[in-house]
Design a protein around this motif. Structure first.
Motif, short mmCIF file in Angstrom:
data_model
loop_
_atom_site.label_atom_id
_atom_site.label_comp_id
_atom_site.label_asym_id
_atom_site.label_seq_id
_atom_site.Cartn_x
_atom_site.Cartn_y
_atom_site.Cartn_z
N LEU A 539 -14.41 7.18 -2.42
CA LEU A 539 -15.57 7.88 -1.89
C LEU A 539 -15.58 9.35 -2.30
N ASN A 540 -14.40 9.94 -2.32
CA ASN A 540 -14.30 11.38 -2.61
C ASN A 540 -13.34 11.60 -3.78
N PRO A 541 -13.72 11.16 -4.98
CA PRO A 541 -12.80 11.31 -6.12
C PRO A 541 -12.61 12.77 -6.50
N MET A 542 -11.50 13.06 -7.17
CA MET A 542 -11.27 14.43 -7.65
C MET A 542 -12.32 14.75 -8.70
N ASP A 543 -12.61 13.74 -9.53
CA ASP A 543 -13.54 13.91 -10.62
C ASP A 543 -14.67 12.90 -10.39
N ASP A 544 -15.86 13.42 -10.16
CA ASP A 544 -16.98 12.52 -9.87
C ASP A 544 -17.22 11.55 -11.02
N ALA A 545 -16.76 11.92 -12.21
CA ALA A 545 -16.95 11.05 -13.37
C ALA A 545 -15.96 9.89 -13.37
N ALA A 546 -14.96 9.92 -12.52
CA ALA A 546 -13.95 8.85 -12.51
C ALA A 546 -13.74 8.37 -11.08
N PRO A 547 -14.72 7.64 -10.53
CA PRO A 547 -14.64 7.28 -9.11
C PRO A 547 -14.01 5.91 -8.85
N LEU A 548 -13.75 5.14 -9.91
CA LEU A 548 -13.28 3.77 -9.69
C LEU A 548 -11.77 3.67 -9.83
N LEU A 549 -11.20 2.69 -9.14
CA LEU A 549 -9.78 2.38 -9.35
C LEU A 549 -9.69 1.33 -10.44
N ARG A 550 -8.71 1.46 -11.30
CA ARG A 550 -8.61 0.57 -12.45
C ARG A 550 -8.39 -0.88 -12.02
N THR A 551 -8.97 -1.78 -12.81
CA THR A 551 -8.70 -3.20 -12.61
C THR A 551 -7.75 -3.70 -13.70
N THR A 552 -7.55 -2.87 -14.72
CA THR A 552 -6.52 -3.16 -15.72
C THR A 552 -5.79 -1.86 -16.01
N ILE A 553 -4.54 -1.98 -16.42
CA ILE A 553 -3.79 -0.76 -16.76
C ILE A 553 -4.34 -0.15 -18.04
N LEU A 554 -4.76 -1.01 -18.98
CA LEU A 554 -5.26 -0.48 -20.24
C LEU A 554 -6.40 0.51 -20.01
#
Lengths: 821, 355
Positions: A539-554
């Protein structure tokens, strides 16, 4: 909390000659973390003296008005000094830094020519001396002796401690609290500052009509002072202390409330009595109401906010911040002083709701002392009368809704049992009393906490008080007896082996933040319906451009590759082990289960609650690019290709003790024709191969970058392994080349040969792939080396040929393979 | 024929044999290569060599002289053969040496044939810590990184209105509509693992949980939104703060060296009571020996035990939590945390910590 030592010493009888370091240690031992020590005596070096302005000559030929002054500094002749400020007159006492003085920031005063005149020193402002941020003009002193050191007059003769106050020590947001702690620690006398005021009982008539209509107000006291001199300034000592504590002197009434808040820890509020219309009413807000607070922000009030009203509407956000409409100001002559006590939780919520933290809310949240509300109001009134020349009204209001303080039962041996220090009963009682509590009882003590210690609610809290006040340094050091542990779990051991194996095989371990952009899924070429697009969002990411948690490590590991490429490292093999986050099926539709804290939640409740959590499997991934083998004196080197990624998968499988199976695969972000599906026991656990050229393009990776990702959680742990049978007879070696259609995967031919060869096949290895027009259109020759071995004899050539033929027969039946002669 | 026999018989004369030996030895000695030596061998020991001819002449002399003549010839032949073998050994050794000399390479003219890999120092550090505690009988605890608020806060006695809840800068997980209220967070501390452990295991519990945690801090030289902690938890009968102190002392020595020691300062954490900050005496600090802040600890708050179904009347316990990055930075004189976290391969490759 900033506290000058001179203020502290007014209430704690600090021993003569106590060093700053000793005081520092005493504060730390009491649990008051010293963040910084400002030794004001060292703030200005060199001569800093009181001067008297003898003459002022206005220079008008410059862009801005400049003054050429002569200032008496106790020498034979006045000094010639150029000054840009204009807030002083001839005869005023000022602070002069003489040549040789060094002001904060390393600014050295010299004698120089400026604006066509000689300037032999500097007339200082409060900010230039580092005394406060006030840069309105230079400091004009009310008193002083010309030529004498000016440090004491401007508060530069003190040491200021900046303390971090933990939430359980709210009472130490005051000189009163800190002095109590320091006095105990040093074994010296403590004088309670509230003793300076005398408590008056409530009168029938209040100083102003008041109705308290909410249970969130524990106490509400009022005193009024009439006829205050509107021009009265705060006494110098008060202004100095406020400044040292980090607050700005504003005007007498406000300064008095701030001063007492710092000294007593009890916030106060001053209303301009003439700006109030009708009764004061304390109640929860109604929705839709608005209040403009002193920080000039209009706030929409919440029905839970406690607010003070008069007939005109909301006046003040209770316990947090006053409003503009009733604020005391330069014209205020009649002051109504309010000292109230509020429910800490309500204040905390209001403060958080409005994102508004004030000196008052900080104290109320952690619990101010409701026992001294009346005394605080009285002190404020006394000071207003003393320095503002008003008259204290006889009326006293005291709406007191305090309940009794709940006593705590403390087994007298609990502190010793908890800490391992052998306290006797007398020590336990003495320490608890030192915390201001009253103690009764023998084996089990009945402890009534002090009115300023709302944090003391449990026996454990009292244990901490005993240990803290007696001193943590008395706690001995022992180690609990070892227990029969079972070491790392198989999963933990595997995780380590995998990481170490990859590192030993030339991969560098790194870790990346798991935050990725929404665009990353596109860059990775994921299909619109690819389940890997379904991600958990912060909800409150450090960087609004990267708000999702990865579903793959790659998805995040490519970032590390890009960082290295940008820094000029071209040949890379990196890997990361870590969690990925996959939303659990239908989680957002599941009910949020409230789990209790007063007892253990039921297992069913825990399971139901955890259902909403994302699935968080542990993956391992690696990316390679550039040269797999560097070019050197004896080799042209070799570029990374898809097989290096499959090899990495082999390393992981080997370290995990499982057999890796590969098959032609197709999965983003891999090249559709160069992707191996990785299986263990028939289960797909990941993919390896060359990345899709468009993915490389989109992510700025070199062409032919290879990658692998494996879900370690999905890889079953191997069971107990059985030992291999070691034949003591030499192997029979036979090469076999079979011709099959181009589309037939080598791996499947190999499997057919294995099957046909049977038990006597020791090893089988592909060593050549050959294509030629003579083989026929779209056909290839696959050459294998077979090692055959029996456990009880050396195989004859005839036996070897028979096994080879049996192997080829299966491949022939399955794929039409023929032996290439 | 008889003249020939006489000439051949003359070869059997001791003077003739001795001359033949002398000449043969000279020829063998003068051979400078194995090829020349082979030629000399043919000349001196071959069919037409004087000693061979002499042997054949034995038949032409009277029977009673043959014994002595035979011995003389054999002795001469043995002497020549000896000379030959000796020379051969010398020449072979020289040849072997020549080959080795010719095969000499510049062993410094080499380029590496493999990539060198490395583990990340943070992970190695956490493994070492795990090993230390495993040696003390502990188990290694784990928990999810996206966590229910109950595990991250409530069960740890951080209720919704607690001031400590605002002290922590928490990443909240968006709910299904992208709004606040999912009731999930990225864990702000590894203390969550305490709760998982206490809910699933019965005392005695001896656990450490190294792991990754999240707080909304901007990246700078000392802060990162993603960092690592090591949590320790012991629940047993009769556990005291002295046990905590002793365990920390032991832990400190393993991380900071044998002369490390700890000191406890009163502090506050909702999940421990009493609570303390741990300072460690670090003698190898790059700016000189000093006390440094290491982490937080305390006796597990009975409220936390109750929330996990453990009777505080029977059991007590301690807990501690330390930052992994901070210890690594201090130990190795790293001045900028960004070197640890930005993924540059030169950092793990350049900082080989004991594995």
């Amino acid at each position: 909390m900033r506290i000058p030592v001179s203020w502290l010493s007014e209430y704690a009888a600090l021993p003569e000659g106590l060093s700053t370091a000793e005081l520092d240690a005493a504060l730390v031992d009491a649990g008051l973390e010293v963040e910084e020590v400002h030794d004001l005596r060292e703030q200005v070096a060199g001569p800093l003296v009181v001067g008297r302005v003898a003459s002022v000559e206005e220079l008008t030929e410059f862009k801005k008005p400049i003054r050429h002054c002569h200032v008496e500094v106790g020498e034979d002749e006045p000094r010639s000094i150029i000054c840009g400020a204009r807030n002083f007159a001839e005869g005023d006492l000022v602070v002069v830094a003489l040549p040789g003085a060094v002001l904060p920031g390393g600014f050295t005063i010299g004698s120089r020519k400026t604006y066509g005149r000689l300037s032999e020193g500097m007339i200082c402002s409060a900010r230039e001396l580092g005394v406060s941020d006030d840069h309105e003009g230079i400091m004009v002193l009310p008193e002083g002796t010309v030529g004498e050191d000016a440090r004491a007059l401007v508060g530069l003769d003190d040491v200021v401690f900046e303390l971090a106050i933990t939430p359980d020590m709210g009472y130490c947001f005051s000189v009163r609290g800190i002095a109590r702690e320091v006095a105990h620690r040093l074994g010296v006398a403590f004088a309670d500052p509230v003793a300076k005021a005398v408590e008056h009982p409530a009168t029938d008539e209040p100083p102003h009509p008041i109705r308290v209509e909410t249970d969130g107000c524990t106490r509400f006291t009022l005193r009024a002072v009439h006829g205050v001199d509107a021009n009265a300034e705060s006494p110098e000592w008060m202004a100095k202390r406020l400044t040292q504590a980090g607050m700005r002197p504003i005007g007498l009434a406000v300064d008095v409330t701030n001063y007492l808040m710092l000294e007593l820890g009890h916030p106060l509020h001053a209303f301009d009595l003439d700006r109030l219309s009708g009764d004061l009413v304390v109640r929860r807000a109604s929705s839709g109401e608005k209040l403009t607070t002193l920080d000039d922000v209009e706030r929409a009030l919440d029905p839970e906010d406690m607010v003070i009203y008069d007939d005109s509407g909301p006046l003040s956000l209770a316990g947090v911040m006053g409003g503009e409409s009733s604020e005391v100001g330069p014209g205020t002559r009649n002051v109504l002083i309010e000292a109230a006590h509020w429910d800490p939780v309500a204040i905390a919520r209001t403060s958080r709701r409005h994102r508004l933290t004030s000196e008052a809310s900080k104290r109320y949240e952690r619990g101010a002392d409701p026992a001294i509300s009346m005394l605080a109001a009285q002190r404020a009134a006394d000071l207003l009368v003393e320095y503002g020349g008003g008259t204290l009204a006889d009326q006293v209001a005291d709406v007191d809704h305090r309940g009794p303080v709940e006593a705590i039962e403390l087994p007298v041996d609990l502190p010793a049992k908890t800490t391992g220090v052998d306290y006797d009963r007398a020590t336990v009682v003495a320490m608890i009393e030192a915390a201001g509590c009253t103690v009764e009882g023998d084996e089990v003590l009945t402890v009534t906490p002090a009115s300023w210690r709302p944090d003391l609610t449990d026996p454990a809290d009292l244990v901490e008080e005993v240990a803290r006040l007696h001193g943590y340094k008395h706690i001995p050091s022992s180690i609990p007896r070892a227990i029969a542990g079972t070491g790392l779990t198989p999963e933990q051991r595997r995780r380590r082996r995998v990481a170490r194996a990859l590192a030993d095989n030339g991969f560098v371990e790194t870790y990346t933040f798991p935050f990725v952009s929404r665009e990353r899924a596109d860059e990775l070429g994921l299909d619109e319906k690819d389940p890997q697009r379904d991600a958990v969002a912060v909800l409150n990411p450090m960087d609004d451009a990267a708000p999702l948690l990865r579903t793959t490590i790659l998805a995040s590991l490519v970032g590390a590759v890009r960082t290295n490429l940008a820094r000029g490292t071209r040949d890379l093999a990196v890997f990361e082990e870590g969690l990925v986050f996959v939303p659990s099926e239908g989680w957002s539709e599941l009910e949020i289960v409230d789990l209790p804290v007063s007892k253990r939640p039921e297992d069913e409740a825990i399971s139901a609650a955890i259902q909403r959590l994302p699935v968080q499997p542990r993956h391992v991934a690696a990316i390679l690019c550039g040269q797999a083998v560097p070019a050197g004196v004896d080799s042209a080197g070799r570029a990374v290709d898809w097989a290096d990624a499959v090899e990495a998968a082999e390393i992981v499988a080997e370290a995990s003790g499982v057999k890796l199976e590969t098959a032609q695969g197709e999965s983003a972000p891999w090249h559709p024709g160069r992707c191996a599906e990785l299986r263990v026991d028939g289960e797909v656990v990941g993919h390896a191969g060359e990345l899709h050229p468009e993915v490389c393009e989109a992510l700025g990776l070199p062409r032919r970058t290879a990658a692998v990702e494996i879900d370690l959680t999905a890889v079953a742990l191997p069971g107990p392994a059985s030992a291999p049978e070691i034949s003591h007879y030499p192997a029979t070696l036979i090469d076999v080349a079979v011709v099959v259609a181009e589309v037939v995967p080598s791996g499947e031919v190999e499997a057919a040969l294995r099957e046909g060869a049977g038990e006597l096949l020791d090893s089988l290895r592909l060593f050549d792939v050959y294509r030629d027009a003579k083989l026929g259109e779209d056909r290839k020759s696959l050459a294998f080396k077979m090692e055959l071995r029996a456990g009880d004899r050396t195989l004859t050539n005839e036996e070897g040929v028979a096994i080879r033929d049996a192997a080829v027969a299966v491949a022939a039946a399955r794929f039409g393979a023929t032996i290439r002669e | 024929m008889s003249n020939d026999n006489e000439n051949q018989a003359g070869l059997l004369q001791p003077e003739a044999l001795s001359r033949a030996v002398k000449e043969a030895s000279a020829a063998i000695e003068s051979a400078d290569s194995l090829g020349e030596l082979a030629a000399a061998k043919t000349a001196c020991l071959g069919d037409k060599a004087p000693v061979s001819l002499a042997r054949r002449a034995i038949g032409s002399i009277p029977g009673k002289e043959r014994g002595e003549a035979g011995r003389n010839v054999n002795a001469a032949r043995a002497e020549i053969t000896g000379a030959y073998e000796a020379r051969k050994a010398v020449l072979e050794a020289a040849e072997a040496e020549r080959i080795l000399r010719e095969e000499t390479v510049d062993v410094t003219a080499r380029t590496p044939r493999r990539r060198s890999g490395a583990r990340h120092p943070i992970n190695v550090q956490m493994d070492r810590i795990a090993d230390l505690f495993v040696a003390m009988g502990y188990e290694i605890g784990e928990g999810p990184e996206v966590e229910l608020e109950w595990f991250n806060f409530d069960a740890l006695n951080i209720h919704p209105d607690h001031p400590a809840r605002t002290m922590m800068d928490t990443f909240h997980i968006a709910d299904g509509d992208g709004e606040y209220g999912s009731n999930m967070v990225l864990r702000t501390h590894t203390s969550t693992v305490q709760i998982h452990t206490m809910l699933t295991k019965k005392p005695p519990i001896y656990t450490v949980a190294p792991g990754r945690v999240y707080r909304t801090d901007e990246v700078d030289a000392t802060h990162s939104p993603v960092f690592h902690q090591t949590e320790g938890l012991v629940i047993d009968e009769g556990i005291t703060m002295a046990d905590l102190k002793g365990t920390l002392d032991h832990f400190a020595k393993s991380v900071f060296g044998p002369d490390a020691k700890t000191r406890l300062r009163p502090s506050y954490f909702p999940f421990t009571e009493p609570s303390a900050e741990v300072d460690v005496w670090f003698s190898a600090h790059k700016d000189g020996a000093r006390w440094i802040e290491w982490g937080g600890c305390g006796m597990v708050n009975p409220r936390v035990l109750r929330a996990c179904g453990i009777d505080p009347g029977v059991y007590s316990g301690f807990a501690f939590g330390m930052g992994v990055e901070r210890a690594l930075m201090l130990r190795h004189g790293i001045t900028d945390l960004r070197d640890i976290i930005d993924g540059d391969v030169r950092f793990p490759a350049g900082l080989r910590v004991e594995d």
